[in-house]
Each structure stands twice: as structure tokens, then as C-alpha cells.
Scaffold this motif. Structure first.
Motif, PDB file in Angstrom:
ATOM      1  N   ARG A 267      48.138 -34.154 -47.067  1.00 14.76           N
ATOM      2  CA  ARG A 267      47.999 -35.555 -46.669  1.00 14.76           C
ATOM      3  C   ARG A 267      48.838 -35.843 -45.425  1.00 14.76           C
ATOM      4  NH1 ARG A 267      48.990 -38.661 -52.485  1.00 14.76           N
ATOM      5  NH2 ARG A 267      47.328 -37.614 -53.684  1.00 14.76           N
ATOM      6  N   ASP A 268      48.305 -36.698 -44.579  1.00 18.39           N
ATOM      7  CA  ASP A 268      49.054 -37.246 -43.441  1.00 18.39           C
ATOM      8  C   ASP A 268      49.756 -36.158 -42.641  1.00 18.39           C
ATOM      9  OD1 ASP A 268      48.349 -39.853 -44.251  1.00 18.39           O
ATOM     10  OD2 ASP A 268      50.040 -39.919 -45.629  1.00 18.39           O
ATOM     11  N   ASP A 269      49.004 -35.159 -42.235  1.00 17.58           N
ATOM     12  CA  ASP A 269      49.558 -34.048 -41.458  1.00 17.58           C
ATOM     13  C   ASP A 269      49.627 -34.471 -39.997  1.00 17.58           C
ATOM     14  OD1 ASP A 269      50.427 -31.664 -40.500  1.00 17.58           O
ATOM     15  OD2 ASP A 269      48.695 -30.487 -41.125  1.00 17.58           O
ATOM     16  N   PHE A 270      50.806 -34.907 -39.587  1.00 13.63           N
ATOM     17  CA  PHE A 270      51.019 -35.444 -38.239  1.00 13.63           C
ATOM     18  C   PHE A 270      51.851 -34.459 -37.428  1.00 13.63           C
ATOM     19  CE2 PHE A 270      53.877 -37.698 -35.301  1.00 13.63           C
ATOM     20  CZ  PHE A 270      52.946 -38.321 -34.476  1.00 13.63           C
ATOM     21  N   LYS A 271      51.408 -34.193 -36.191  1.00 16.85           N
ATOM     22  CA  LYS A 271      52.113 -33.257 -35.320  1.00 16.85           C
ATOM     23  C   LYS A 271      52.217 -33.868 -33.917  1.00 16.85           C
ATOM     24  CE  LYS A 271      49.647 -29.595 -37.779  1.00 16.85           C
ATOM     25  NZ  LYS A 271      48.638 -28.528 -37.658  1.00 16.85           N
ATOM     26  N   PHE A 272      53.382 -33.716 -33.326  1.00 22.74           N
ATOM     27  CA  PHE A 272      53.608 -34.221 -31.969  1.00 22.74           C
ATOM     28  C   PHE A 272      54.419 -33.208 -31.182  1.00 22.74           C
ATOM     29  CE2 PHE A 272      56.636 -36.308 -29.073  1.00 22.74           C
ATOM     30  CZ  PHE A 272      55.746 -36.854 -28.154  1.00 22.74           C
ATOM     31  N   PHE A 273      54.020 -32.957 -29.945  1.00 28.43           N
ATOM     32  CA  PHE A 273      54.761 -32.083 -29.038  1.00 28.43           C
ATOM     33  C   PHE A 273      54.807 -32.710 -27.654  1.00 28.43           C
ATOM     34  CE2 PHE A 273      55.421 -28.063 -31.310  1.00 28.43           C
ATOM     35  CZ  PHE A 273      56.462 -27.514 -30.576  1.00 28.43           C
ATOM     36  N   ALA A 293      56.981 -33.162 -36.660  1.00 31.68           N
ATOM     37  CA  ALA A 293      55.810 -32.997 -37.527  1.00 31.68           C
ATOM     38  C   ALA A 293      56.181 -33.415 -38.936  1.00 31.68           C
ATOM     39  CB  ALA A 293      55.318 -31.548 -37.506  1.00 31.68           C
ATOM     40  N   ASP A 294      55.179 -33.906 -39.661  1.00 31.16           N
ATOM     41  CA  ASP A 294      55.404 -34.364 -41.033  1.00 31.16           C
ATOM     42  C   ASP A 294      54.103 -34.218 -41.804  1.00 31.16           C
ATOM     43  OD1 ASP A 294      55.232 -36.991 -43.009  1.00 31.16           O
ATOM     44  OD2 ASP A 294      57.205 -36.067 -42.988  1.00 31.16           O
ATOM     45  N   ASN A 383      57.272 -33.071 -49.219  1.00 29.10           N
ATOM     46  CA  ASN A 383      57.171 -33.661 -47.891  1.00 29.10           C
ATOM     47  C   ASN A 383      57.880 -32.708 -46.926  1.00 29.10           C
ATOM     48  OD1 ASN A 383      55.911 -36.364 -48.367  1.00 29.10           O
ATOM     49  ND2 ASN A 383      57.687 -36.607 -49.688  1.00 29.10           N
ATOM     50  N   VAL A 384      57.116 -32.139 -46.016  1.00 33.95           N
ATOM     51  CA  VAL A 384      57.652 -31.140 -45.098  1.00 33.95           C
ATOM     52  C   VAL A 384      57.745 -31.754 -43.709  1.00 33.95           C
ATOM     53  CG1 VAL A 384      57.381 -28.827 -44.141  1.00 33.95           C
ATOM     54  CG2 VAL A 384      56.582 -29.317 -46.462  1.00 33.95           C
ATOM     55  N   THR A 385      58.944 -31.824 -43.175  1.00 32.53           N
ATOM     56  CA  THR A 385      59.145 -32.351 -41.830  1.00 32.53           C
ATOM     57  C   THR A 385      59.730 -31.256 -40.949  1.00 32.53           C
ATOM     58  OG1 THR A 385      61.337 -33.207 -42.422  1.00 32.53           O
ATOM     59  CG2 THR A 385      59.475 -34.707 -42.612  1.00 32.53           C
ATOM     60  N   ASP A 386      59.397 -31.309 -39.680  1.00 28.40           N
ATOM     61  CA  ASP A 386      59.825 -30.289 -38.732  1.00 28.40           C
ATOM     62  C   ASP A 386      60.106 -30.966 -37.398  1.00 28.40           C
ATOM     63  OD1 ASP A 386      59.619 -27.063 -38.169  1.00 28.40           O
ATOM     64  OD2 ASP A 386      59.045 -28.249 -36.417  1.00 28.40           O
ATOM     65  N   SER A 387      61.235 -30.629 -36.782  1.00 28.94           N
ATOM     66  CA  SER A 387      61.569 -31.218 -35.487  1.00 28.94           C
ATOM     67  C   SER A 387      62.398 -30.227 -34.684  1.00 28.94           C
ATOM     68  CB  SER A 387      62.350 -32.528 -35.657  1.00 28.94           C
ATOM     69  OG  SER A 387      63.538 -32.312 -36.395  1.00 28.94           O
ATOM     70  N   SER A 388      62.336 -30.360 -33.382  1.00 32.09           N
ATOM     71  CA  SER A 388      63.130 -29.499 -32.509  1.00 32.09           C
ATOM     72  C   SER A 388      63.236 -30.140 -31.142  1.00 32.09           C
ATOM     73  CB  SER A 388      62.496 -28.105 -32.379  1.00 32.09           C
ATOM     74  OG  SER A 388      61.274 -28.174 -31.666  1.00 32.09           O
ATOM     75  N   ILE A 389      64.240 -29.732 -30.395  1.00 35.60           N
ATOM     76  CA  ILE A 389      64.383 -30.130 -29.001  1.00 35.60           C
ATOM     77  C   ILE A 389      65.048 -28.996 -28.247  1.00 35.60           C
ATOM     78  CG2 ILE A 389      66.578 -31.319 -29.451  1.00 35.60           C
ATOM     79  CD1 ILE A 389      65.770 -33.267 -27.181  1.00 35.60           C
ATOM     80  N   ALA A 390      64.544 -28.716 -27.063  1.00 36.45           N
ATOM     81  CA  ALA A 390      65.095 -27.671 -26.208  1.00 36.45           C
ATOM     82  C   ALA A 390      65.164 -28.203 -24.784  1.00 36.45           C
ATOM     83  CB  ALA A 390      64.241 -26.405 -26.263  1.00 36.45           C
ATOM     84  N   PHE A 391      66.177 -27.797 -24.068  1.00 35.69           N
ATOM     85  CA  PHE A 391      66.281 -28.187 -22.667  1.00 35.69           C
ATOM     86  C   PHE A 391      67.055 -27.111 -21.925  1.00 35.69           C
ATOM     87  CE2 PHE A 391      69.669 -30.134 -25.086  1.00 35.69           C
ATOM     88  CZ  PHE A 391      70.811 -29.793 -24.392  1.00 35.69           C
TER      89      PHE A 391
END
Length: 877
Positions: A267-273, A293-294, A383-391
Motif C-alpha cells: 500500500r501507498d508505495d511512494f518514492k522520491f529522488f 520512500a515509504d 511500514n518501511v521508510t528509506d531516506s538518504s542524502i549525499a553531496f
């Protein structure tokens, strides 16, 4: 199936002969569209060489390039499944009813566990997933690999797959290979897709919306945004369980089916990049990427029989003879009755009305059958959430000196919950929806400095000298479960299970934050010794704060014999460090055994209580601090490239020592039942654990822990062919990829059972191939793909046949996919596709009624849902 390196299967030999005199570097399966697949097209390789300008055909190790078009021309939206269709050495199964493995599905490159493959995004190490696959179909048991499903395919420019060991170049985990997900860097353009699909059976309905937008960042930069939203309904492929069918004759409350087998509900598989870059001047560029992502995933556990015949201490604690009844007030003169279970139905058994009709006994006496008259099947979710940031900043000066300084942090969280489950030791139990046994969080932080400088040393080319430094910290957090998930209720000590049913909540002993840091330095040299001969060497040193240091090397070579024919080869050592999660996990879960549904615990190998329990059980393995796995990789390849025809054949061998695994189950219940001094000592230890607040210790029948236990030898060959076909009309190209891989357990102590060894050696196909035809003509594009998945063997299924002679093997299958796309205009197109056109399914499991209703093996490398169809609308500008 039972071969050694380079004693290849007849199919492999036939393919090698048919491929001609030699082999070639093909940059990838369906690497480009027909229009982009000319003989002069070359790709710049990022993996396998730190030398700029290197192409796929000149790297000493094989590198596949998979374009965004290859990924989009498929019916599935999960990136892992997309890669399975175009990389034959890559496998991922549906993983139904397999605890945490259903939330982040283990994927296997070259038939090795998921944490043996290093995953990069834009060349930077991706963080691990929060989930440890305690049940991973044998091959992946205990693995904790990265989760690539949060990466939306619409965000990708291409995927590069290095099929070679590369720990000396990139660090821990790069044993089976390296996968680099390169994000789009367009500063303009817009893409929007809308998709709907379902299986031929009519279930598994799914839809997806995805968009990509490129924007300029001043005059010298870009910001590229990608969104993806999808949902998947579950599928069902089962028959009614035999025990449920038997009991339903006298108990109409039992559902049909009592337990399902199928793909998980998502359900509600949201992904953003977002990916961005900005040129500061002629010598420097700032870059960054981030993701969020969630999703919510639901999977099904095993059916709990209402008569207690599964020996699970819920409805009965004597195997279904009498109703398990709890007395809520032991301080008065009321004694709860003994009720014999008649015809497998507690609620209609004589005397049950005494505790369920509202009288005095009803107020004081509790039986779980009052809440679940037909038994119950818990839903386990997360509920699986995933996040990251790189610079970072990178650049190159006029003298050729280049630099790249970067930082990255990533976080994965799995927050677990139960629906339709209870803690039976609470007399006020109801069908709880949302009780949480806790959560896991994995957080990785990296800092890197990479430098390179070409030096003139009198060779045919400059010597490329690359060096770098890395600091990395891994943190694994175990979050406390709800009190009802982990604590004993008011009926404690009366025979009831004393934690939430299915997955005991994380206790105060299990909860905590566990971390590890390490530093690394490397040196990488590469040059043309003479014209046509490339030689490379890499050396990497890493030091970990928990188990010390390790040093690894790699030697590689590429020799051009003629304009069409080249040879290449590598030899390297590698390693995989145990994760903080593997070193510190404490949990219990429900397993199905020949004695019924029982509880099994996983304990930390360094926990004093683990040592105490192991010492209390005669013959139990001794827990020790985990050490890194060590590997040696060999590869030898041949390359042929001429007139648009590209062909490669690469042989490989991977030897791994001290492999980390979940050890065999240590029998607690058997030791207690045997009595004597050992049983008394063990009971004292268990009582101490319960007194410390971990009620799950009172119900577990056995436990295991991670150990460095065994060694394996993995050997095989990859064949990749790409060639144009002249059909007079339109542009046509044929792509063929074949992989043969076999693994043998070469050394093992008592920690590995015969069943586990069988699964490691046979649980994934030894033979895989894909044959793809791509044709473009006028406003039409067509893709037809045939995929073969070889025979697999399932250790847990040995002996399921009626006569007991089923050998656990399921035959290979051939699947066909088809897709057609029509362009109504320059901006608008529609795609229609059929996956598994002929509705192929695996061989059936013998006796599904007696095997929990399971029709097909859950380990099937291509799933078990049969055919599906989809339609997609595409808009670009």
C-alpha cells in the motif's frame, strides 16, 4: 547441477560452441534502444576501472550497461524484478509468508546472498536495509543487504553491473559484484506515465503513476526530480489446508482458505529522488542527490488451529486433547473446569458453555476460542521508510589531477505491526489490529576522498594513479515493542504463550543501538604497458573498531589480440564485514516443525545469556565474536566485437571462507524434556531471562545465533551476445544473455544442517538465459523476451511426496514476455504488455493440503502468479 568449475553443463558447452571462435565484451543485455545501438556507440565505464575514458569493451572485468528503456519495457514496477529480467545472474523471489524477507526481498547476484553485492548510487555506497532476512529460502538466511526497491526506475539514466569481485577497489561486500545506479541528470524535459495491470487470474491488481522533471539550476547546473507512486493488491495461490478442512467439518467458523499463499499486499508505495549538479568553474562541480520512500507491506503468517493440534500453546497445551483455560483469579474457591475437545471444536465441546454463557465461570475462566472460534491467521506487516542524502565536490585540473570529496548518510526503517493477532496470556485479549513488536533502523554514514593523477612513466600510456580514503559508520537500532507484544499477561504461568503471537516483541534486552566504524585507504594503478595490453593493480586496507583490519588486492589485465578479439582476466581477494545487526540481533519468531508450530529465538553470539544457554545444553556450538568473510575471485574472459556483433564469454570462480550464517537450531525443549542436571541448569537460565523482562524466553523451543561456519566454492560462466538483424523494414536487434552458476559447500561444522546445505547448493537456478528481440518501425516499438529459469532444489520440501521419495527438485521453466508501444504523436504513446504470456507456473508442491495449502514452492525464481497484463500511457516533452 553437480559440477565443478569449468566442467560446464551441456547447454553451456553448446552455447560456447555456437558462439563462434571467441567471446566479446557486450556492454549489456538490453542496453540501448535500437536507434541507439549502432556499432559505433560506446559507453563510458564507471565500474571496474578508475581510469577516465574507459569503455565497456576495454575494461579488464565485465560490465553490463542497462538503460532506462530496458527497465521501462517490463510489466513490473519493482526494480529488483526488472533487473531479474535483464541480468541472468541476478535472482529475486516473491518471498511470501517469510517474515521480514517479505518487506525487503533478498536478491542474489551469482547465487550469493544479497549482502555479497555492493550497491552504489551515482558511484556512492548505498546504505543497508533495516531488515535481516532470518528466513531467506536457505541461500539468503541471515543476510542484511541494501534495499534497491525505493529507487524508482524513472529516475535512472542507466544501471551498471560489474560482474567481478571488487573489494580491493570499493570495500566490503563487493564479492559477487557491484551494481551502480546512475541517476538522470537532464536539465530539461518532462515524462509522465500511468500504468494499470493485473494477473490473468484477475487478482494482484496494481497501478502506478511516475513522473520525471528536469530543471536548470542557473546556467551551469541541473535539478532532476523523480516521483513514483504505486499499489499492489495481494494474490492468492493455495488450496485449503488439510487441518483446516478436517476441522471445518464440525466448525463452520473456520475460513476457507484459512491461510493464503501469494504476493504481499503493498500500500501507498511512494518514492522520491532528486539529483542535482552545479558547475562552479572550469575545474569544480558541486553535486548532490537525496531520496525518500515509504510503503506499507502486509504478509500472512501460518494458520493457528482452534483445537490446539498445532501444539502452539494458544488453544490447548496438550496437543488438542483439552481446552487451554486460564483462571483470572487464583485466590478464590472457583476452579475452572477441564473441557475435553470433541470433534476438534472447542466451542461446541461439552462444558464450553460454562465459560462462555455469561455465568460466574465465564467471568473468571478464559479460553482463546472465545475470541477466535475458528482459529486465526495473523497478518504481519511493516511500514518501511528509506531516506538518504549525499553531496560533494569534484573536479579536474588542466594537468589531469582529479578529485572527488563527498559525504553520504542513509537510513532504512522497518516499523513492524500485527493485525488479527493477540498475546494469549492476557485474559482481556481481543483481535488486536496494530500491535507493534518494535522496529529496526539501519543508518550508514560515509565520508570519501578520491584522487587520481596520470603520470608519464615511459609506458604506452600514462600510469593512472588513484588513491583515496574512506570513513564509514554503521548503526543498527532495535526499537522496543508494545508492552502487550513482549510482556506476560495476567494468565502467565498457566500454559499460555506469553508474547504476541507470531513474532515476540523486542524486549528491553533486545532493544538498543549498536554501531561500528571503520577507516579505509586504497591505491589503484592502471596503464597500457604496451599498445593493446592494459594492466591494473589495486590494494585496499580497512580497519574496523570491533574486529581489526583486513588488506585486499586485485590484479587485472586486458589484452587486444586483433581488431575484433581481446582477452581479459582478474584475480582478487575480498571480504564482507559482519553487520552490527547480525552481531547483536535478539528476537523470536514462529516456525513450523514436525512437532507443530513452535517458537525459535535468535540471540546475539556475544550476549552473556547466549553463552549461558549454550553452555547449559550439551553439544551446543560455542558462540564467538563474528569475523569477516574472506574471498578469492578469479575470472577469465574473451571478447569479440565486429560489425555491430558483440559477444563475450566470462568464466569465474569465487571461493569464500568463514561465511557468516545463522547456525542450526539449538534444541531447548528437548534438553528440558530429557531432565537431569542439564535441564535444571537450563531452566535456571531461562528463569533469569524471564525475570530480566524478556517473557519470550519461556516459550521458545530452540534458538540459534550467527556464526562464521562454512566455506563455499562458486563457479560459472556468463555469455552475452548483441547483434543487429536485417529485416528490410525498421530496425531490429537481438540480445542474448546466459549464466551458469553452481555453488558447493566445501567445509562446514555442525552449525549447518543437511537441509540448509541442500538449499545453498540447489536453491537458485544453475542455468538462466534471456533472449530478447527489439524491433522499431514507424510509430511502433516491439519487445519480445524469452526467459529460462533452470531447475531448483528446495531442502525443506524433500520428502513431501506420498511415498516419501520426492527429491525436492522443481524443473526449469521457459517464460515469454511481449510488449508493443504505439506513438500517437511525438509526445504521447501507449504501451500494452503481457508478462508470462503462456501463464507458466512452477511444478506443484506434492500434497499441498498437508503442506499448509501451499501449491507452488515459495523459492520459485520467477514467482508463481502466472501471467499478467498491463497497459501504460506515456507523455514526454
Amino acid at each position: 547441477m553437480h559440477h565443478k568449475l569449468f566442467r560446464l553443463s551441456p547447454l553451456c558447452i553448446a552455447l560456447s560452441i555456437a558462439s563462434g571462435l571467441s567471446v566479446s565484451e557486450v556492454t549489456a543485455q538490453e542496453s540501448q534502444t535500437v536507434e541507439d545501438n549502432s556499432a559505433t556507440t560506446e559507453k563510458i565505464a564507471v565500474l571496474g576501472s578508475r581510469r577516465s575514458g574507459r569503455t565497456g569493451t576495454s575494461t579488464p572485468a565485465p560490465v553490463d550497461f542497462i538503460s532506462s528503456e530496458d527497465l521501462s519495457s517490463q510489466g513490473n514496477t519493482d526494480l529488483s524484478v526488472m533487473l531479474r529480467s535483464v541480468v541472468p545472474s541476478y535472482n529475486v523471489a516473491e518471498q511470501p509468508n517469510l517474515d521480514e524477507a517479505s518487506f525487503i526481498r533478498p536478491a542474489n547476484l551469482r547465487n550469493l546472498p544479497p549482502d555479497h553485492t555492493l550497491v552504489l548510487v551515482n558511484g556512492k555506497r548505498r546504505h543497508r536495509g533495516a531488515v535481516i532476512a532470518f528466513l531467506g529460502s536457505g541461500v539468503s538466511d541471515g543476510a542484511q543487504g541494501p534495499d534497491i526497491s525505493p529507487i524508482p526506475s524513472i529516475a535512472l539514466k542507466e544501471v551498471q553491473v560489474l560482474r567481478d569481485g571488487a573489494a580491493a577497489q570499493y570495500g566490503s561486500d563487493a564479492i559477487a559484484g557491484v551494481m551502480n545506479f546512475q541517476l538522470k541528470d537532464d536539465a530539461d524535459g518532462f515524462t509522465l506515465t500511468a500504468r494499470r495491470g493485473a494477473t490473468f487470474e484477475g487478482d494482484g491488481e496494481n497501478y502506478r503513476f511516475a513522473a520525471n522533471l528536469g530543471l536548470p539550476l542557473s546556467d551551469d547546473g541541473f535539478v532532476n526530480l523523480s516521483l513514483d507512486y504505486s499499489e499492489y493488491e495481494p494474490t492468492q495461490r493455495q488450496v485449503q489446508r488439510g487441518d483446516a478442512a478436517r476441522l471445518s467439518v464440525n466448525n463452520p467458523a473456520i475460513a476457507n482458505p484459512a491461510q493464503t499463499w501469494g504476493s504481499a499486499e503493498i500500500r501507498d508505495d511512494f518514492k522520491f529522488f532528486v539529483n542535482s549538479g552545479l558547475e562552479l568553474n572550469d575545474h569544480a562541480e558541486l553535486y548532490s542527490y537525496a531520496n525518500y520512500a515509504d510503503k506499507e507491506v502486509h504478509t500472512i503468517f501460518f494458520f493457528r488451529t482452534p483445537d490446539g493440534s498445532d501444539r502452539s500453546q494458544r488453544f490447548s497445551n496438550d496437543g488438542g486433547q483439552t481446552v487451554l483455560i486460564g483462571d483470572t483469579n487464583l485466590n478464590n474457591d472457583i476452579t475452572c473446569p477441564t473441557i475435553n475437545i470433541v470433534n476438534g471444536n472447542p466451542t461446541t465441546s461439552p462444558g464450553f458453555e460454562l465459560i462462555s454463557n455469561g455465568g460466574p465461570l465465564d467471568e473468571e475462566c478464559f479460553a482463546l476460542a472465545e475470541v477466535f472460534p475458528g482459529g486465526f491467521t495473523p497478518t504481519f506487516g511493516a511500514n518501511v521508510t528509506d531516506s538518504s542524502i549525499a553531496f560533494g565536490v569534484r573536479g579536474e585540473f588542466d594537468n589531469g589531477f582529479s578529485y572527488d570529496v563527498s559525504a553520504h548518510t542513509g537510513r532504512s526503517k522497518a516499523d513492524y505491526f500485527f493485525i488479527n493477532s493477540v498475546n494469549p496470556s492476557f485474559s482481556n485479549s481481543v483481535a488486536n489490529d496494530g500491535i507493534s513488536p518494535g522496529f529496526n533502523i539501519q543508518t550508514d554514514t560515509n565520508f570519501n576522498i578520491d584522487l587520481a593523477y596520470p603520470v608519464e612513466v615511459g609506458l604506452a600510456s600514462e600510469l593512472n594513479v588513484a588513491a583515496g580514503f574512506e570513513w564509514r559508520e554503521e548503526e543498527y537500532e532495535v526499537g522496543l515493542g508494545d508492552p502487550e507484544s513482549r510482556e506476560a499477561g495476567d494468565l502467565a504461568g498457566q500454559g499460555f504463550r506469553e508474547t504476541v503471537d507470531g513474532f515476540a516483541g523486542f524486549s528491553t534486552r533486545a532493544a538498543g543501538v549498536f554501531d561500528r566504524s571503520n577507516i579505509a585507504a586504497y591505491l589503484d594503478l592502471e596503464a597500457d604497458i604496451v599498445d593493446g595490453w592494459i594492466l591494473g593493480a589495486a590494494l585496499r586496507w580497512e580497519d574496523f573498531d570491533d574486529f581489526g583490519s583486513t588488506t585486499n588486492y586485485k590484479l587485472s589485465s586486458h589484452i587486444t589480440l586483433s581488431d575484433s578479439i581481446s582477452l581479459r582476466g582478474t584475480v582478487s581477494t575480498g571480504f564482507r564485514a559482519p553487520t552490527p545487526g547480525q552481531a547483536n540481533s535478539v528476537r523470536t519468531s514462529t516456525i513450523v516443525t514436525s512437532q507443530g508450530v513452535l517458537e525459535s529465538g535468535t540471540l546475539s553470539p556475544t550476549d552473556p545469556l547466549t553463552i549461558a544457554i549454550a553452555n547449559a545444553i550439551p553439544g551446543a556450538p560455542s558462540p564467538e565474536i563474528l569475523q569477516p568473510e574472506e574471498s578469492t575471485n578469479y575470472s577469465l574472459g574473451f571478447i569479440y566485437s565486429n560489425s555491430g556483433v558483440d559477444l563475450t564469454v566470462d568464466f569465474f570462480r569465487i571461493d569464500i571462507d568463514d561465511r557468516i550464517t545463522l547456525g542450526s537450531n539449538v534444541d531447548i525443549s528437548g534438553t528440558l524434556a530429557a531432565g537431569g542436571a542439564a535441564a535444571a541448569n537450563l531452566q535456571n537460565v531461562i528463569d533469569d531471562i524471564v525475570a530480566a523482562g524478556d517473557a519470550s524466553a519461556s516459550s521458545i523451543s530452540g534458538f540459534n545465533f550467527f556464526v562464521n561456519d562454512f566455506a563455499t566454492e562458486t563457479t560459472g560462466v556468463d555469455v552475452v551476445l548483441s547483434m543487429p538483424v536485417n529485416l528490410n523494414e525498421g530496425d531490429t536487434r537481438v540480445l542474448f544473455s546466459y549464466n551458469h552458476t553452481e555453488t558447493e559447500v566445501t567445509n562446514s561444522s555442525n552449525a549447518l544442517s543437511a537441509t540448509r546445505i541442500f538449499s545453498i547448493e540447489n536453491g537458485l537456478p544453475e542455468d538462466r538465459f534471456t533472449l530478447t528481440g527489439i524491433h522499431a518501425q514507424d510509430d511502433w516499438n516491439f519487445v519480445a523476451r524469452g526467459s529460462y529459469f533452470g531447475e531448483i532444489g528446495v531442502g525443506n520440501d524433500v520428502g513431501l511426496g506420498v511415498t516419501g521419495d520426492f527429491d525436492g527438485f522443481y524443473s526449469g521453466k521457459f517464460l515469454v514476455d511481449f510488449e508493443a508501444q504505439y506513438h500517437f504523436s511525438e509526445n504521447f504513446s501507449m504501451t500494452f504488455g503481457l508478462q508470462n504470456l503462456f501463464d507458466t507456473v512452477p511444478d506443484e508442491v506434492p500434497n499441498p493440503e498437508s503442506n499448509a495449502g501451499q501449491i507452488y514452492p515459495e523459492e520459485s525464481p520467477f514467482g508463481f502468479n502466472g501471467g499478467s497484463m498491463y497497459i501504460q500511457l506515456n507523455y514526454t516533452m
